[in-house]
Design a protein around this motif. Structure first.
Motif, mmCIF file in Angstrom:
data_model
loop_
_atom_site.group_PDB
_atom_site.id
_atom_site.type_symbol
_atom_site.label_atom_id
_atom_site.label_comp_id
_atom_site.label_asym_id
_atom_site.label_seq_id
_atom_site.Cartn_x
_atom_site.Cartn_y
_atom_site.Cartn_z
ATOM 1 N N PRO A 246 0.821 -1.222 0.000
ATOM 2 C CA PRO A 246 0.000 0.000 0.000
ATOM 3 C C PRO A 246 0.852 1.268 0.000
ATOM 4 O O PRO A 246 0.953 1.982 0.992
ATOM 5 N N ILE A 247 1.480 1.528 -1.139
ATOM 6 C CA ILE A 247 2.366 2.680 -1.298
ATOM 7 C C ILE A 247 1.912 3.451 -2.529
ATOM 8 O O ILE A 247 1.609 2.839 -3.555
ATOM 9 N N ARG A 248 1.867 4.781 -2.405
ATOM 10 C CA ARG A 248 1.529 5.603 -3.561
ATOM 11 C C ARG A 248 2.462 6.808 -3.585
ATOM 12 O O ARG A 248 2.965 7.245 -2.548
ATOM 13 N N ALA A 249 2.657 7.336 -4.771
ATOM 14 C CA ALA A 249 3.526 8.501 -4.930
ATOM 15 C C ALA A 249 2.735 9.782 -4.678
ATOM 16 O O ALA A 249 1.564 9.876 -5.035
ATOM 17 N N ASP A 250 3.380 10.750 -4.062
ATOM 18 C CA ASP A 250 2.787 12.067 -3.846
ATOM 19 C C ASP A 250 2.935 12.943 -5.087
ATOM 20 O O ASP A 250 2.112 13.818 -5.334
ATOM 21 N N HIS A 251 4.005 12.710 -5.841
ATOM 22 C CA HIS A 251 4.309 13.511 -7.023
ATOM 23 C C HIS A 251 4.711 12.562 -8.141
ATOM 24 O O HIS A 251 5.663 11.786 -7.985
ATOM 25 N N VAL A 252 3.997 12.618 -9.267
ATOM 26 C CA VAL A 252 4.215 11.689 -10.379
ATOM 27 C C VAL A 252 4.421 12.471 -11.667
ATOM 28 O O VAL A 252 3.613 13.339 -12.010
ATOM 29 N N GLY A 253 5.481 12.137 -12.385
ATOM 30 C CA GLY A 253 5.720 12.762 -13.676
ATOM 31 C C GLY A 253 4.770 12.244 -14.734
ATOM 32 O O GLY A 253 4.195 13.012 -15.500
ATOM 33 N N LYS A 254 4.581 10.925 -14.785
ATOM 34 C CA LYS A 254 3.698 10.312 -15.786
ATOM 35 C C LYS A 254 3.138 9.018 -15.226
ATOM 36 O O LYS A 254 3.874 8.155 -14.776
ATOM 37 N N ASN A 255 1.804 8.909 -15.231
ATOM 38 C CA ASN A 255 1.155 7.635 -14.929
ATOM 39 C C ASN A 255 1.174 6.847 -16.228
ATOM 40 O O ASN A 255 0.687 7.322 -17.254
ATOM 41 N N LEU A 256 1.733 5.655 -16.175
ATOM 42 C CA LEU A 256 1.910 4.858 -17.374
ATOM 43 C C LEU A 256 1.339 3.463 -17.142
ATOM 44 O O LEU A 256 2.054 2.556 -16.715
ATOM 45 N N PRO A 257 0.023 3.308 -17.378
ATOM 46 C CA PRO A 257 -0.557 1.980 -17.213
ATOM 47 C C PRO A 257 0.187 0.993 -18.111
ATOM 48 O O PRO A 257 0.461 1.285 -19.274
ATOM 49 N N SER A 258 0.534 -0.139 -17.545
ATOM 50 C CA SER A 258 1.310 -1.120 -18.295
ATOM 51 C C SER A 258 0.897 -2.520 -17.880
ATOM 52 O O SER A 258 0.354 -2.723 -16.804
ATOM 53 N N ALA A 259 1.190 -3.456 -18.737
ATOM 54 C CA ALA A 259 0.957 -4.860 -18.409
ATOM 55 C C ALA A 259 2.151 -5.363 -17.610
ATOM 56 O O ALA A 259 3.262 -4.841 -17.736
ATOM 57 N N ARG A 260 1.927 -6.350 -16.786
ATOM 58 C CA ARG A 260 3.045 -6.940 -16.036
ATOM 59 C C ARG A 260 4.115 -7.494 -16.973
ATOM 60 O O ARG A 260 5.269 -7.570 -16.621
ATOM 61 N N SER A 261 3.698 -7.876 -18.167
ATOM 62 C CA SER A 261 4.639 -8.449 -19.132
ATOM 63 C C SER A 261 5.477 -7.387 -19.847
ATOM 64 O O SER A 261 6.314 -7.719 -20.673
#
Length: 190
Positions: free
Chosen positions: A148-163
């Motif tokens: 349960p960790i999240r970033a406070d500041h993100v440059g780019k959210n990049l949804p990706s597959a585990r593969s």
């Protein structure tokens, strides 16, 4: 033949200008959240988080006219996957002589994936002192958290597959600023 934005190393998702803009935005967000540069300490996680932390510190200093503490944090010996990962020699943890007690520490890393590296960083920080707050800034958040960790500041959210693998390259280390995503083979996903 690959498309112009594609190569054998995958699709380019961020170029040097995109990275520069993301770091400028993150710098301003950090300043706003902290209400200025006072008691602020940026700790880059080895390897690519270190130059990112330095770049953010330079931007904050340029805006505020006040130098910001910056250092590096090695989490190698705090990782929970030491037995399954290839051996990597410990890097050097460097913090300002004033230490971290009472500071707002912003951990800086290139990619946030499972959250395990950040958990290790929190353990390492615990051995260094007691900051007043700990925040997280990452260039890329690719999802797939195991903790349960999240970033406070993100440059780019990049949804990706585990593969898929997200590869960040920085001028200081790799001679180029870019982020690419490509299909990985087995355990190399990051």
């Amino acid at each position: 033949m690959p498309a112009p934005h594609e190569s054998s190393e995958g699709n380019a998702v961020l170029d040097a200008r995109d990275i520069a803009r993301a770091l400028t935005r993150i710098s301003h967000e950090i300043l706003e959240r902290n209400k200025g540069p006072e008691s602020l300490l940026l700790l880059g996680l080895h390897t690519r988080g270190v130059p990112l932390a330095r770049r953010i510190a330079e931007r904050i200093t340029a805006v505020e006219g006040t130098p910001v503490g910056v250092g590096s944090l090695d989490v190698t010996m705090y990782r929970d996957d030491l037995r399954s990962q290839p051996a990597r020699g410990p890097q050097r943890t460097v913090v300002p002589a004033t230490g971290i007690d009472g500071c707002t520490v912003v951990l800086v890393d290139d990619v946030l994936f499972s959250g395990r590296t950040i958990r290790a960083a929190l353990d390492a920080l615990n051995d260094l002192g007691r900051p007043s707050a700990v925040r997280l800034a990452v260039l890329v958040d690719r999802g797939h958290r195991e903790l349960p960790i999240r970033a406070d500041h993100v440059g780019k959210n990049l949804p990706s597959a585990r593969s898929e693998k997200v590869r960040v390259r920085l001028e200081e280390i790799d001679g180029i600023d870019e982020v690419r995503i490509h299909q990985s083979t087995g355990e190399e996903a990051r």
